[in-house]
Every structure is written in structure tokens, then in C-alpha cells.
Design an enzyme around this catalytic site. Structure first.
Site, mmCIF file in Angstrom:
data_model
loop_
_atom_site.group_PDB
_atom_site.id
_atom_site.type_symbol
_atom_site.label_atom_id
_atom_site.label_comp_id
_atom_site.label_asym_id
_atom_site.label_seq_id
_atom_site.Cartn_x
_atom_site.Cartn_y
_atom_site.Cartn_z
ATOM 1 N N LYS A 28 0.913 -1.188 0.019
ATOM 2 C CA LYS A 28 0.226 0.341 0.237
ATOM 3 C C LYS A 28 0.656 1.014 0.312
ATOM 4 O O LYS A 28 0.120 2.307 -0.886
ATOM 5 C CB LYS A 28 -0.901 -0.076 1.531
ATOM 6 N N SER A 29 1.751 1.089 0.964
ATOM 7 C CA SER A 29 2.723 2.354 0.537
ATOM 8 C C SER A 29 3.550 2.633 -0.491
ATOM 9 O O SER A 29 4.009 3.800 -0.864
ATOM 10 C CB SER A 29 3.432 1.981 1.878
ATOM 11 N N ARG A 33 2.485 6.133 -2.823
ATOM 12 C CA ARG A 33 3.987 6.994 -3.573
ATOM 13 C C ARG A 33 4.366 6.918 -4.903
ATOM 14 O O ARG A 33 4.694 7.983 -6.098
ATOM 15 C CB ARG A 33 5.105 6.394 -2.830
ATOM 16 N N ARG A 129 -8.597 12.416 12.147
ATOM 17 C CA ARG A 129 -7.992 12.110 12.184
ATOM 18 C C ARG A 129 -6.745 13.366 12.756
ATOM 19 O O ARG A 129 -7.338 14.002 11.875
ATOM 20 C CB ARG A 129 -6.807 10.906 11.267
ATOM 21 N N GLN A 176 4.096 9.125 6.692
ATOM 22 C CA GLN A 176 3.483 10.459 6.720
ATOM 23 C C GLN A 176 3.927 11.906 6.539
ATOM 24 O O GLN A 176 4.362 12.566 5.155
ATOM 25 C CB GLN A 176 2.027 10.051 7.061
ATOM 26 N N ASP A 327 1.894 -0.934 11.698
ATOM 27 C CA ASP A 327 0.109 -1.469 11.211
ATOM 28 C C ASP A 327 -0.325 -3.652 11.790
ATOM 29 O O ASP A 327 -0.837 -3.922 11.913
ATOM 30 C CB ASP A 327 0.458 -1.336 9.966
ATOM 31 N N ARG A 403 -7.384 -3.415 8.922
ATOM 32 C CA ARG A 403 -6.467 -4.152 9.496
ATOM 33 C C ARG A 403 -8.076 -4.720 11.237
ATOM 34 O O ARG A 403 -7.182 -5.499 11.789
ATOM 35 C CB ARG A 403 -5.139 -3.769 10.819
HETATM 36 C C1 S3P Z 1 2.373 4.710 6.385
HETATM 37 C C2 S3P Z 1 3.118 5.251 7.733
HETATM 38 C C3 S3P Z 1 2.918 4.366 8.958
HETATM 39 C C4 S3P Z 1 1.855 3.660 8.409
HETATM 40 C C5 S3P Z 1 0.275 3.781 7.410
HETATM 41 C C6 S3P Z 1 1.097 3.605 5.952
HETATM 42 C C7 S3P Z 1 3.359 5.204 4.726
HETATM 43 O O1 S3P Z 1 1.498 5.489 8.914
HETATM 44 O O2 S3P Z 1 0.748 3.584 9.514
HETATM 45 O O3 S3P Z 1 -0.092 2.160 7.554
HETATM 46 O O4 S3P Z 1 2.548 4.485 3.870
HETATM 47 O O5 S3P Z 1 3.579 6.436 5.266
HETATM 48 P P1 S3P Z 1 2.318 6.870 10.132
HETATM 49 O O6 S3P Z 1 2.902 8.103 9.443
HETATM 50 O O7 S3P Z 1 0.775 7.747 10.893
HETATM 51 O O8 S3P Z 1 3.001 6.662 11.288
#
Ligand code: S3P
Length: 450
Positions: A28-29, A33, A129, A176, A327, A403
């Protein structure tokens, strides 16, 4: 979009051995990107293995709204015709990022230093959030933000017309936030510097380097110092997205707690900033083997075999490991319920500001299933009952959190009585094929009333 349609309740019943291959979806990350960085190049970026979950599809839509051409060629093959650093157009409508904190925070960063204005919203989870953690550093570039009380969405971001570069020490361990600042730094003149005391996932750094940015990382006494030269010309890339270790966690953890299981997850990304769960599980006595370790597209990749592990024991998870498995704590707490002894998880206050308050959500459901959970603001402990001894027999709330939903469905595979999740629809944000993939392995998950 999750949380906007009808709830999908699902029941997971105790099942026989899980066996076979679990080709989980793309990371996903890296998927978010790939689309965003592709939009910041002039020319065509090709992406294979993109996660086609709701979160990433919302980011694809957003990139179109900012002027990029994003094309789905079928079968996980996508392309992005980008508009270049500083080339974002002003979107006509509101940008709806659905359930995705990564989507909204990275996109805010990517547009923050262009002379355009955009309004962002999301579902009930995302709109609850905190966004101040991103808009505070963005204001240093000259960006303005107006949102609801407490820095919540919906929020309008007015990009800085004449951005200045920034030096920023990230106050919370968050990839993030780090990424939003680096993305904003792309269109600021001079050098933007981000310092993180604790290392968080480094996909942004690796990928920006891959796209041709001049970015360096130094480990110093202050922490990880990331320096980015502003206003680069990014070069389009061909990206192969590895399978998501955070999604792999569900079939892997299920295999550890269901007697007789043997599951292979091929091609998972094993970036060390993401792999903390697997180290933790091994320390608990899990039967896990990495096969065929290799490097693909700048990321370490392997095939991971997980087998039923009869002698799991509770451990203390070192707090300095938290960012590399942030996560995965929900599903770890499920494994901990089947271990002997206490699993202690300190240093995890970030879990309270994810898609849900994940300590609260898991503690409530595990207690309802007969497991003792103790908690404080930044720690929690699960007292394991050992294999075969977890009662189950309850309905739990997924609180708009994919999750949490998947963790409780894994729980129900090995409890004495079934576990029902009130709404499994959020699973579509990150793991749209969860139900069919788990069914092929041998799970007994059914939609209630179907
Ligand atoms: C992510 C960073 C994490 C993670 C999220 C994905 C990212 O969050 O929990 O599922 O892709 O940069 P945080 O930056 O809030 O820790």
C-alpha cells in the site's frame, strides 16, 4: 468507499489447517507513492502490481484531479503521465481520500508548495484523525491550512506561491509526516532537511532517489538526517510493487495459530523498516522461514513460509521496534492470545491515532472473546491463554478499520466458538481479495445472512 455503503458483517469459524500459497496484494505504501511520484515527473511511469484497494484508487483519482493522466491497463498494470514538480493544476472539486491517512497527508505535501488551493475530505475515520502534524511543518514553507477544530478534515490547503526550504525535526515517529515534508520540499528552492529521531519506513527516500532526486540520508547523533535538493527534474520510472508485508501478516499469523497449517506468501517486501513483526514472531517461537531472499526494484524481497507453531510464548516487544511494525500490532495481539504468558507492547501511542484507536478496538474485542488485556496511554499487554483455550463466541466492532476487521477474522479461525465482525467492508481499502484468498487457504469465513 468503506463506511459509506451498507455494513458487511462476517463470521469467522474455527477451521482446519490453512494450506497453500497466499499471493497477497501489492504494498500500500509503495502503491500510493508510485502514483504520486509518477504524477510529479514529466513523462510516463509504468507500475506493475499496484494495490487496487480503495485507498490507492482514491489516490489515483486525486492525481487525476491535480492534472496527471492515470491509466488502468488491467491486471495490476498502471501508467501515470505526470505533470512535473510544481506542475499540479488546481482541482475543480473536493479531493476525497476516503479512509486513507497516507493518501491525504502525502498529497497535501505534494501540493503544498504550488500556487494552488485544494480542499480535502475523507470518511468518518479519516475526518477524525489529526492533520496538524502535517500542516504545522507545511506552514514553515509558507503554506496555509484551514480545517475543523483540532486540525481535522475537511480542510483547505492554500499552497505557498513562493515557498522557502525547511529544516524540520519530526516530533512523532511518522513516515507520513516525513514524506509530506519531503514532497513539499521538492518544489521549494534550496535544501529541505528532515530529521527523524526514530527511523520510520523509508520508501519515500528510496523511491525519490530512484526517481532521480538528489537526496541523502545520514545517521547522526541527532537522528536520521534526510537532505533533499529542491526543484529537481524527476525521471519517470518502471516500478514493480512488492507484495505488502502488512497484508501478508494476516495469513501468516493465521497459519501460526491454526493447527496443521503451512502457508507460503510469495514475493513479499522485506524492507527492514517494515519487517519488525516477523522478528517479533520469531522471538515468540513462530515457525517462519524466509526462502529465496533477493532484491527487486531497490527493495529486499523474499518468499515467506509460516507453519503452525505449537509453542508460542509471550514476550516484551522492544519499543524501538514499534515503527517497523506499527500496522501489525492488532494482529500480533491476536497471536499473543494463543501464546503462553504475557505479551507486553510498550511505546505504541501512535496506535491511538490510526484508522481507529487500535489499542481500544483490539482490547474491547479481545476481552469480549475472553482474553485479558491491560492498557495505558502508550502501552498494552495481552495475557495469552495458549492454543485451544481462547473462548471467542462474540461479535466485535471493526470501527471503520480494515486491520481491526481482519485481525478479528483471524482470531475466529482458532477460537473455541466463532467470532463475528460487525462490518468487514473496510477490508476493501487495503486487501480487497482477503475473503477469497483466505477461503482458498481453508478459512471458514462467511458473510452473515448470505
Ligand atoms: C504509512 C505510514 C504509517 C503507517 C501507514 C502507512 C506510509 O503511518 O501506519 O499505514 O505509507 O507512510 P504514520 O506515518 O502515521 O506512522
Amino acid at each position: 468507499m468503506s463506511g459509506h455503503g451498507s455494513p458487511i458483517p462476517m463470521t469467522s469459524r474455527p477451521c482446519g489447517p490453512l494450506r497453500g500459497e497466499a499471493p497477497v496484494p501489492g504494498d500500500k505504501s509503495i502503491s500510493h507513492r508510485s502514483l504520486i511520484f509518477g504524477a510529479l515527473c514529466v513523462g510516463e511511469t509504468r507500475i506493475t502490481g499496484l494495490l487496487e484497494g480503495e485507498d490507492v484508487l482514491d489516490t489515483a483519482k486525486a492525481m487525476r484531479a491535480f492534472g496527471a493522466t492515470v491509466t488502468d491497463h488491467g491486471g495490476g498494470e498502471w501508467s501515470v503521465q505526470g505533470v512535473g514538480v510544481g506542475g499540479f493544476a488546481e482541482p475543480e472539486g473536493v479531493i476525497d481520500c476516503g479512509n486513507s491517512g497516507t493518501g491525504v497527508r502525502l498529497i497535501m505535501g505534494a501540493m503544498a508548495t504550488s500556487p494552488i488551493t485544494a480542499t480535502f475530505t475523507g470518511d468518518a475515520s479519516l475526518n477524525g484523525r489529526p492533520m496538524g502534524r502535517v500542516t504545522d511543518p507545511l506552514s514553515l514553507f509558507g503554506t496555509q491550512a484551514v480545517g475543523r477544530a483540532g486540525g481535522r478534515l475537511p480542510m483547505t490547503i492554500v499552497g505557498a506561491a513562493e515557498p522557502v526550504p525547511v529544516r524540520y525535526e519530526v516530533p512523532v515517529p511518522s513516515a507520513q509526516v516525513k514524506s509530506a515534508v519531503l514532497l513539499a520540499g521538492l518544489n521549494a528552492p534550496g535544501q529541505t532537511v528532515v530529521i527523524e529521531k526514530e527511523a520510520t519506513r523509508d520508501h519515500t527516500e528510496r523511491m525519490l532517489q530512484g526517481f532521480g532526486a538528489n537526496l541523502t540520508v545520514e545517521d547522526t547523533d541527532e537522528g536520521r538526517v534526510i537532505t533533499l535538493d529542491g526543484q529537481p527534474e524527476l525521471t519517470p520510472q518502471t516500478i514493480v510493487v512488492p507484495r505488502d508485508p502488512s497484508s501478508a501478516a494476516f495469513p501468516v499469523c493465521a497459519a501460526l495459530i491454526v493447527p496443521g497449517s503451512n502457508v507460503l506468501v510469495p514475493n513479499i517486501g522485506l524492507n527492514p523498516t517494515r519487517a519488525g513483526l516477523f522478528t517479533t514472531l520469531k522471538e515468540m517461537g513462530a515457525d517462519l522461514e524466509f526462502e529465496n531472499m533477493r532484491e527487486e526494484g531497490g527493495e529486499p524481497v523474499a518468499d515467506l513460509r509460516a507453519c503452525f507453531s505449537p509453542d508460542l510464548k509471550g514476550i516484551t516487544v522492544p519499543p524501538e521496534r514499534a515503527a517497523s511494525m506499527i500496522d501489525e500490532y492488532p494482529v500480533l495481539s491476536v497471536v499473543a492470545a494463543f501464546a503462553d504468558g504475557v505479551t507486553d507492547m510498550p511505546g505504541v501511542k501512535e496506535l491511538r491515532v490510526k484508522e481507529s484507536d487500535r489499542i481500544d478496538a483490539m482490547a474491547k474485542g479481545l476481552r469480549a472473546a475472553g482474553v485479558q488485556v491491560d492498557e495505558g496511554q502508550d502501552w498494552w499487554k495481552v495475557t495469552g491463554l495458549g492454543h485451544g483455550n481462547v473462548p471467542g463466541g462474540t461479535t466485535v466492532a471493526s470501527v471503520l478499520d480494515h486491520r481491526i476487521a481482519m485481525s478479528f477474522l483471524v482470531l475466529g479461525m482458532a477460537t473455541q466458538k466463532p467470532v463475528t465482525v460487525d462490518d468487514a467492508s473496510p477490508i476493501a481499502t487495503s486487501f480487497p481479495v482477503f475473503e477469497s484468498l483466505m477461503a482458498r487457504l481453508g478459512s471458514q469465513i462467511v458473510r452473515v445472512n448470505s
